[in-house]
Enzyme design. Structure first.
Site, PDB file in Angstrom:
ATOM      1  N   HIS A 293     -10.559   0.924   1.364  1.00 50.20           N
ATOM      2  CA  HIS A 293     -10.165   1.838   2.402  1.00 50.20           C
ATOM      3  C   HIS A 293     -11.782   1.668   3.445  1.00 50.20           C
ATOM      4  CE1 HIS A 293      -8.975   5.549   4.245  1.00 50.20           C
ATOM      5  NE2 HIS A 293     -10.402   5.478   4.623  1.00 50.20           N
TER       6      HIS A 293
ATOM      7  N   HIS B  90       0.884  -1.323   0.010  1.00 54.15           N
ATOM      8  CA  HIS B  90       0.044  -0.194  -0.082  1.00 54.15           C
ATOM      9  C   HIS B  90       0.640   1.160   0.049  1.00 54.15           C
ATOM     10  CE1 HIS B  90      -3.839   2.159   1.372  1.00 54.15           C
ATOM     11  NE2 HIS B  90      -2.929   3.187   1.164  1.00 54.15           N
TER      12      HIS B  90
ATOM     13  N   ASN C   4      -5.266   7.280  -6.223  1.00 54.45           N
ATOM     14  CA  ASN C   4      -6.022   8.589  -5.990  1.00 54.45           C
ATOM     15  C   ASN C   4      -5.276   9.707  -6.382  1.00 54.45           C
ATOM     16  OD1 ASN C   4      -4.222   7.949  -3.762  1.00 54.45           O
ATOM     17  ND2 ASN C   4      -5.446   9.055  -2.556  1.00 54.45           N
TER      18      ASN C   4
ATOM     19  N   ASP D 226       1.347   2.607   3.635  1.00 57.99           N
ATOM     20  CA  ASP D 226       0.706   4.064   3.513  1.00 57.99           C
ATOM     21  C   ASP D 226       1.535   4.922   3.707  1.00 57.99           C
ATOM     22  OD1 ASP D 226      -1.719   5.263   2.772  1.00 57.99           O
ATOM     23  OD2 ASP D 226      -2.566   5.080   4.930  1.00 57.99           O
TER      24      ASP D 226
ATOM     25  N   ALA E 277      -4.263  14.686   5.261  1.00 52.93           N
ATOM     26  CA  ALA E 277      -4.024  13.394   6.063  1.00 52.93           C
ATOM     27  C   ALA E 277      -2.847  12.582   5.384  1.00 52.93           C
ATOM     28  CB  ALA E 277      -5.100  12.565   6.266  1.00 52.93           C
TER      29      ALA E 277
ATOM     30  N   HIS F 184       1.624   5.343  -1.465  1.00 49.89           N
ATOM     31  CA  HIS F 184       1.259   6.561  -2.420  1.00 49.89           C
ATOM     32  C   HIS F 184       2.493   7.225  -3.066  1.00 49.89           C
ATOM     33  CE1 HIS F 184      -2.921   6.839  -1.003  1.00 49.89           C
ATOM     34  NE2 HIS F 184      -2.511   6.202   0.077  1.00 49.89           N
ATOM     35  N   LEU F 185       2.455   7.161  -4.452  1.00 52.77           N
ATOM     36  CA  LEU F 185       3.646   8.097  -4.877  1.00 52.77           C
ATOM     37  C   LEU F 185       3.371   9.320  -5.491  1.00 52.77           C
ATOM     38  CD1 LEU F 185       5.549   4.835  -6.568  1.00 52.77           C
ATOM     39  CD2 LEU F 185       6.311   6.100  -4.680  1.00 52.77           C
TER      40      LEU F 185
ATOM     41  N   LEU G  41      -5.265   9.212   7.837  1.00 51.26           N
ATOM     42  CA  LEU G  41      -6.532   8.359   7.742  1.00 51.26           C
ATOM     43  C   LEU G  41      -6.481   6.991   7.076  1.00 51.26           C
ATOM     44  CD1 LEU G  41      -8.743  11.619   6.102  1.00 51.26           C
ATOM     45  CD2 LEU G  41      -9.041  10.278   8.646  1.00 51.26           C
TER      46      LEU G  41
ATOM     47  N   LYS H 268      -9.132  -0.429  -6.331  1.00 53.11           N
ATOM     48  CA  LYS H 268      -9.036   0.159  -4.925  1.00 53.11           C
ATOM     49  C   LYS H 268     -10.570   0.773  -4.780  1.00 53.11           C
ATOM     50  CE  LYS H 268      -7.883   1.854  -0.735  1.00 53.11           C
ATOM     51  NZ  LYS H 268      -6.752   2.667  -0.879  1.00 53.11           N
TER      52      LYS H 268
ATOM     53  N   HIS I 231      -4.729  -0.820   5.753  1.00 55.62           N
ATOM     54  CA  HIS I 231      -4.204  -0.195   6.809  1.00 55.62           C
ATOM     55  C   HIS I 231      -5.477  -0.178   7.870  1.00 55.62           C
ATOM     56  CE1 HIS I 231      -7.203   2.393   4.890  1.00 55.62           C
ATOM     57  NE2 HIS I 231      -6.164   3.289   4.080  1.00 55.62           N
TER      58      HIS I 231
END
Length: 349
Positions: A136, A13, A41, A247, A263, A15-16, A219, A99, A174
């Site tokens: 999520h 998990h 996202n 995350d 967040a 985020h880039l 979050l 997702k 998460h």
């Protein structure tokens, strides 16, 4: 000095982001991890297979030339998502998972799902082809206390979904509560859960006690100490349904340190050192490899990595990166609030 050699870990998990932030953070994940499930996202979100292909090229372009890091792409589920496009991307090997963001639950989730029943036809197709759904797990009902949203999501969304499509493979991402841990343990073999580095270390006091500290705000939000301890037991248990998803979610400091801060915790640079500390505290260093390197590939039906990394513990604390530069701004690295004595030494293959 103590050393520990394990198979190279994966991040299930991650985020880039995009643009300057992508270029700044991608090399940090590639330094320690072999593969990562990439969150979709963005603005606009990665909805179609063609979007995922384009984003994947941007990620590869941000990596060091010698990097062997593999981004595993996901698609952002909307009520207009097309099952044929999702299946095509999965069968072509371009897309690994889909997702589900409840609309408004977290960063850039406004285009997410408002009525889960509206996407049941897509989820049924995913179950047929064995494609995982990453969730999520929070409701967005404003009447539900933010600290209860995971437990209510399990009751209102996950349980009915499991009854309707029991063969669907689900990752509860998460997970932050004992409720989530207990649900995953009792929900059957088609469900797993990722646990973040920071949720093993902080509880909600880190955000609120002694002043508002925005770099611990994420979050799902960190919960009570009882929930943190339940997560620790799950992560260090060796049980195959729990695996690492950092995350790691970077935001530049001006967006974090504001009247309405974003967040996200950026922990990619020091995750493995922090985890070694946690597992050592729990007398579970022999199970660190399962959590970081074996359980995730098994759930995603991928082989574990053949390459190795070596973790080294020194008597003196290790100096860790505090901030990184992203364009004209900086991003703050997660501070675990304790001295770190571990570091990743090198490729030990």
């Amino acid at each position: 000095m103590k050393t520990l050699t394990i198979r190279q870990p994966d991040d299930w998990h991650l985020h880039l982001r995009d643009g300057a932030v992508l270029e700044a953070v991608a090399p940090w994940s590639a330094a320690h991890f072999s593969r990562a499930i990439i969150m979709p996202n963005l603005v606009p979100p990665v909805v179609k297979s063609a979007d995922a292909a384009a984003y994947r090229e941007r990620i590869l372009g941000a990596l060091p030339r010698e990097s062997a890091f593999t981004p595993l792409m996901t698609l952002y589920l909307t009520e207009a998502s097309q099952a044929d496009d999702i299946e095509s991307g999965f069968r072509d090997g371009l897309v690994t998972a889909v997702k589900l963001y409840p609309a408004g639950a977290t960063t850039n989730s406004q285009s997410g799902v408002r009525d889960v029943e509206a996407v049941y036809p897509v989820l049924e197709r995913m179950a047929e082809i064995g494609m995982p759904l990453c969730v999520h797990g929070e409701v967005t009902d404003p009447e539900i206390d933010i600290f209860d949203r995971e437990a209510v999501f399990i009751e209102r969304v996950l349980m009915p979904l499991r009854r309707r499509i029991p063969e669907l493979r689900i990752v509860m991402e998460h997970v932050t509560t004992k409720d989530g841990v207990d649900f995953v343990r009792g929900a059957g073999e088609n469900i797993g859960a990722t646990i973040t580095t920071h949720h093993l270390i902080i509880n909600r006091n880190a955000i609120l006690a002694g002043g508002i500290r925005p770099h611990y705000y994420c979050l799902p939000v960190a919960k009570r100490e009882t929930h943190r301890l339940a997560l620790r037991k799950a992560a260090t248990s060796g049980e195959g349904r729990f695996f690492l998803g950092t995350d790691s979610a970077p935001h530049v400091d001006p967006l974090k340190e504001s009247a309405c801060g974003c967040a996200g915790v950026f922990n990619a640079p020091n995750t493995m050192a922090c985890l070694a500390h946690v597992f050592e505290e729990e007398n579970a260093l022999d199970r660190l490899e399962a959590f970081t390197s074996l359980n995730g590939p098994a759930f995603y039906r991928l082989p574990p990595n053949e390459t190795r990394i070596r973790l080294v513990r020194s008597d003196e604390p290790v100096e860790n990166q505090r901030k990184i530069r992203a364009g004209q701004d900086e991003i703050t690295v997660f501070d675990p609030m304790f001295p770190i004595h571990w570091k990743v030494e090198d490729d030990a293959s």
